[in-house]
Design an enzyme around this catalytic site. Structure first.
Site, PDB file in Angstrom:
ATOM      1  N   GLU A 203     -11.072  -1.599  -5.183  1.00 44.66           N
ATOM      2  CA  GLU A 203     -11.543  -0.633  -4.186  1.00 44.66           C
ATOM      3  C   GLU A 203     -10.606   0.573  -4.118  1.00 44.66           C
ATOM      4  O   GLU A 203      -9.411   0.468  -4.409  1.00 44.66           O
ATOM      5  CB  GLU A 203     -11.590  -1.305  -2.807  1.00 44.66           C
ATOM      6  CG  GLU A 203     -12.222  -0.441  -1.724  1.00 44.66           C
ATOM      7  CD  GLU A 203     -12.076  -1.012  -0.311  1.00 44.66           C
ATOM      8  OE1 GLU A 203     -11.100  -1.740  -0.057  1.00 44.66           O
ATOM      9  OE2 GLU A 203     -12.950  -0.703   0.527  1.00 44.66           O
TER      10      GLU A 203
ATOM     11  N   ARG B  87       0.833  -1.207   0.000  1.00 43.19           N
ATOM     12  CA  ARG B  87       0.000   0.000   0.000  1.00 43.19           C
ATOM     13  C   ARG B  87       0.874   1.267   0.000  1.00 43.19           C
ATOM     14  O   ARG B  87       0.428   2.324  -0.423  1.00 43.19           O
ATOM     15  CB  ARG B  87      -0.898   0.025   1.232  1.00 43.19           C
ATOM     16  CG  ARG B  87      -1.886  -1.147   1.291  1.00 43.19           C
ATOM     17  CD  ARG B  87      -2.770  -1.063   2.510  1.00 43.19           C
ATOM     18  NE  ARG B  87      -3.624  -2.237   2.652  1.00 43.19           N
ATOM     19  CZ  ARG B  87      -4.700  -2.274   3.447  1.00 43.19           C
ATOM     20  NH1 ARG B  87      -5.035  -1.226   4.171  1.00 43.19           N
ATOM     21  NH2 ARG B  87      -5.435  -3.371   3.531  1.00 43.19           N
TER      22      ARG B  87
HETATM   23  C1  LIG Z   1     -10.281  -1.708   6.831  1.00 45.21           C
HETATM   24  C2  LIG Z   1      -9.878  -2.301   8.167  1.00 45.21           C
HETATM   25  C3  LIG Z   1     -10.401  -3.711   8.320  1.00 45.21           C
HETATM   26  O1  LIG Z   1      -9.664  -4.623   7.484  1.00 45.21           O
HETATM   27  C4  LIG Z   1      -9.425  -5.805   8.218  1.00 45.21           C
HETATM   28  N1  LIG Z   1      -8.236  -6.468   7.656  1.00 45.21           N
HETATM   29  C5  LIG Z   1      -7.075  -5.867   7.332  1.00 45.21           C
HETATM   30  N2  LIG Z   1      -6.212  -6.784   6.832  1.00 45.21           N
HETATM   31  C6  LIG Z   1      -6.861  -7.984   6.834  1.00 45.21           C
HETATM   32  C7  LIG Z   1      -6.520  -9.297   6.440  1.00 45.21           C
HETATM   33  N3  LIG Z   1      -5.316  -9.564   5.930  1.00 45.21           N
HETATM   34  N4  LIG Z   1      -7.426 -10.286   6.588  1.00 45.21           N
HETATM   35  C8  LIG Z   1      -8.668  -9.991   7.094  1.00 45.21           C
HETATM   36  N5  LIG Z   1      -9.056  -8.777   7.495  1.00 45.21           N
HETATM   37  C9  LIG Z   1      -8.160  -7.781   7.360  1.00 45.21           C
HETATM   38  C10 LIG Z   1      -9.233  -5.315   9.642  1.00 45.21           C
HETATM   39  O2  LIG Z   1      -9.463  -6.365  10.538  1.00 45.21           O
HETATM   40  C11 LIG Z   1     -10.298  -4.249   9.728  1.00 45.21           C
HETATM   41  O3  LIG Z   1     -11.522  -4.865  10.039  1.00 45.21           O
END
Ligand SMILES: CC[C@H]1O[C@@H](n2cnc3c(N)ncnc32)[C@H](O)[C@@H]1O
Length: 482
Positions: free
Chosen positions: A171, A100
Site C-alpha cells: 500500500e 514508517r
Molecule cells: C489508517 C488508520 C487506521 O489503522 C488502524 N490501525 C493502525 N495500526 C493498527 C494495528 N496495529 N492493528 C489494527 N489496526 C491498526 C487504526 O485503528 C485506524 O483505523
C-alpha cells in the site's frame, strides 16, 4: 536526478538501490534474483492480485482487516486468528510508526521491550528490523495473501524487504503517504521515493512476479470530497504504471452519504480505467477498495458495530472489490485479536446478505458519479497543463497552486484553502473551492446544495457548518445540525 514522470533507467535504479539496501543491516539479505524465485514459489491462492481479480470478476467484495504487533510469533498468531476466526479473505501487516519514519533503532528497542514485557510495545509489525527471513516465516504461516499497510514517505527499504519477504501487495504512494501524514516532507522527494518503489515492483513484474499496489485512498479521512481523493488515486496509478506496475487497487474512504459513496467508487473505477487507456497503459488491472468509516468512532462497542455494518453495506452496494474493516476497539487504539475478528465477522455478515444487490446503476448514483467525474477531470486536466504534460511536475505544481488541495492535511506543501461541508443529505460538498479549477456550473452546484441546508437550518452557509460537521461524528451524527 530531476523529477520526471519517466521510467527510472536501470543504471540510476541500481545505483540508488545500493544506498537503499545499505541503510539498515537487514537490507544486505535482499537478493533480487533469489527473491523472484521465492515469490514464484508462493502458491497461486496466496497471490494478492489474483484473489482480487477473481473476486472482481465474480462481483464479490472481499474483507481485509488492519493488524500488526511487535513480536513476529505473536503477529503470526494474530493473523492466523483473523483468517480462522475472523474469516479474513485478505490479510495485512500494518507497520509500526517508527518504521514508517525510518527510525529503525527505536523499532529495535520496541521489539526488545515487547519481549521483556510480554506485550506489543509497537503499534505495528516492524518489517525492516525483522528482515527477509522472518517475514517469510510470517507470510508462509498463513493461508491467505498478505499485504503491507503503512504510511511511509520514504518506503524504499521497506518495499525491498516486504517483497523479498513474500508479501504480494503493498500500500501507499508519494502523495497519499506524504501530504495527509507529514508536515515537512518534500512532495518532490516522496514522489521520487515512490517511483523507486513502483520501479522495483515493475522489475518484479518483468521477472514474472505480479505485486499488487494500492494507493492510500482515504487521505486525511475527514470530509474529503470524492473528486480530490479520486484525483490523487488516478495520479498515483499513472505514476505507478509508468514504472511498470500492472496490478493496482484504487481506494476511497467512506464519507457517509450512501449515494455519494457508491458514486465515488463507481467514478473512481471509471476514471482510473479511462486515464490509463488515454495514456497508453492498456495492460494494468484495476480493482477498488472501500475503507469503512475513517472518522471518529463511538467507544460503545455496539454502536461501533453499527458504524462497521453501515460501511460494510455501502461497500457491498458499491460492488467494491474489497473493504478495509474497522473494529469495535477503534475508539480505544490497537484492537485485540478478538475485537478485530468480530469486526470482520460483522462485516462478512452484511456483505454476504447484500451480495446480490447493487446501487451502482441507479439514476441518482449515475448523476452523482457524473458530477465527480467532471470535477476530477477539471483537476487532472489542470495538473497535466501545469506540468506541461509531465504528471510528476504537474502534481508538485498543482499542490503549490492549490489545484490539488487535501482538506485538513498537515503538510506545509498543501494549500489548505479548500473547505468541505455536508449538504442537507450529508453528502460532502465544497463550501470554499480555494484554487480548485472548477467550472462555474460545478461551483454553482456545490453552492446550491449548501444553500439548501442553509434554508433548512435557517442559518447562513458558513465555516461554522464545517466545524459542526467535524464534531457531529463524535455525537453519533453525520450532519452537524445547529
Ligand atoms: C489508517 C488508520 C487506521 O489503522 C488502524 N490501525 C493502525 N495500526 C493498527 C494495528 N496495529 N492493528 C489494527 N489496526 C491498526 C487504526 O485503528 C485506524 O483505523
Amino acid at each position: 536526478m530531476e523529477l520526471r514522470n519517466k521510467r527510472i533507467d536501470n543504471d540510476t535504479f541500481y545505483k540508488e538501490r545500493k544506498e537503499v539496501l545499505a541503510s539498515w543491516p537487514t537490507g544486505k539479505d535482499v537478493n533480487f534474483e533469489e527473491a523472484v524465485e521465492f515469490q514464484k514459489s508462493i502458491p497461486e491462492e496466496k497471490i494478492f492480485g489474483r484473489k482480487l481479480a477473481q473476486a472482481d470478476a465474480e462481483g464479490r467484495t472481499l474483507i481485509q482487516p488492519r493488524a500488526g504487533v511487535a513480536l513476529y510469533t505473536e503477529h503470526i498468531k494474530l493473523l492466523q486468528f483473523l483468517e480462522e476466526e475472523g474469516g479474513a479473505d485478505l490479510l495485512p501487516s500494518t507497520v509500526d510508526s517508527y518504521t514508517r519514519l525510518n527510525r529503525y533503532h527505536e523499532a529495535e528497542n520496541g521489539i526488545i521491550k515487547s519481549k521483556e514485557s510480554g506485550r506489543s510495545m509497537l503499534n505495528g509489525f516492524p518489517i525492516v528490523n525483522y528482515g527477509t527471513k522472518i517475514c517469510r516465516t510470517v507470510t508462509s504461516a498463513l493461508k491467505n495473501p498478505v499485504q503491507v499497510r503503512h504510511g511511509t514517505p520514504d518506503a524504499r527499504l521497506l518495499t525491498e524487504i516486504s517483497i523479498a519477504g513474500g508479501f504480494t501487495s503493498y500500500e501507499g504512494g508519494g502523495i497519499s503517504y506524504n501530504i495527509p501524514y507529514s508536515k515537512n516532507f518534500s512532495l518532490e522527494k516522496t514522489i521520487m521515493y515512490w517511483q523507486y518503489t513502483d520501479r522495483l515492483v515493475g522489475m518484479y513484474e518483468e521477472a514474472g512476479v505480479s505485486i499488487n499496489r494500492e494507493p492510500f485512498g482515504p487521505l486525511t479521512g475527514t470530509l474529503i470530497p470524492p473528486c480530490i481523493s479520486n484525483a490523487v488515486a488516478v495520479i498515483e496509478t499513472l505514476l505507478a504504471a509508468e514504472q511498470g506496475v500492472k496490478d493496482i487497487t484504487v481506494g476511497y474512504g467512506q464519507c457517509g452519504n450512501i449515494i455519494q459513496d457508491v458514486a465515488a467508487i463507481r467514478s473512481l473505477r471509471e476514471l482510473t480505467n479511462s486515464y490509463l487507456k488515454q495514456y497508453g497503459y492498456d495492460d494494468v488491472r484495476i480493482t477498488t477498495v472501500f475503507h469503512q468509516w475513517m472518522g471518529g468512532f463511538p467507544q460503545d462497542e455496539a454502536k461501533a458495530f453499527g458504524v462497521i455494518s453501515w460501511g460494510s453495506a455501502t461497500a457491498a452496494l458499491a460492488k467494491a472489490t474489497k473493504v478495509i474493516v474497522k473494529t469495535p476497539h477503534e475508539a480505544m487504539g490497537v484492537p485485540t485479536k478478538e475485537a478485530n475478528a468480530a469486526g470482520l465477522r460483522a462485516t462478512k455478515q452484511v456483505i454476504s446478505m447484500l451480495r446480490d444487490q447493487s446501487l451502482i446503476d441507479i439514476p441518482v448514483v449515475e448523476q452523482e458519479s457524473d458530477v465527480i467525474v467532471r470535477e476530477t477531470k477539471c483537476i487532472l486536466d489542470k495538473v497535466f497543463e501545469l506540468g506541461k504534460g509531465d504528471l510528476a511536475l504537474g502534481t508538485v505544481a498543482a499542490f503549490e497552486a492549490g489545484v490539488l488541495d487535501i482538506p485538513f492535511a498537515p503538510s506545509r506543501y498543501n494549500a489548505g484553502k479548500v473547505l468541505p461541508a455536508r449538504d442537507d443529505n450529508g453528502a460532502v460538498r465544497i463550501l470554499d473551492t480555494g484554487n480548485l479549477p472548477f467550472t462555474e456550473d460545478l461551483k454553482a452546484f456545490h453552492r446550491e446544495r449548501l444553500e439548501e441546508r442553509s434554508r433548512f437550518e435557517n442559518r447562513p452557509v458558513s465555516f461554522q457548518m464545517v466545524i459542526d460537521d467535524v464534531y457531529a461524528i463524535g455525537k453519533g451524527f453525520l450532519v452537524g445540525r445547529p
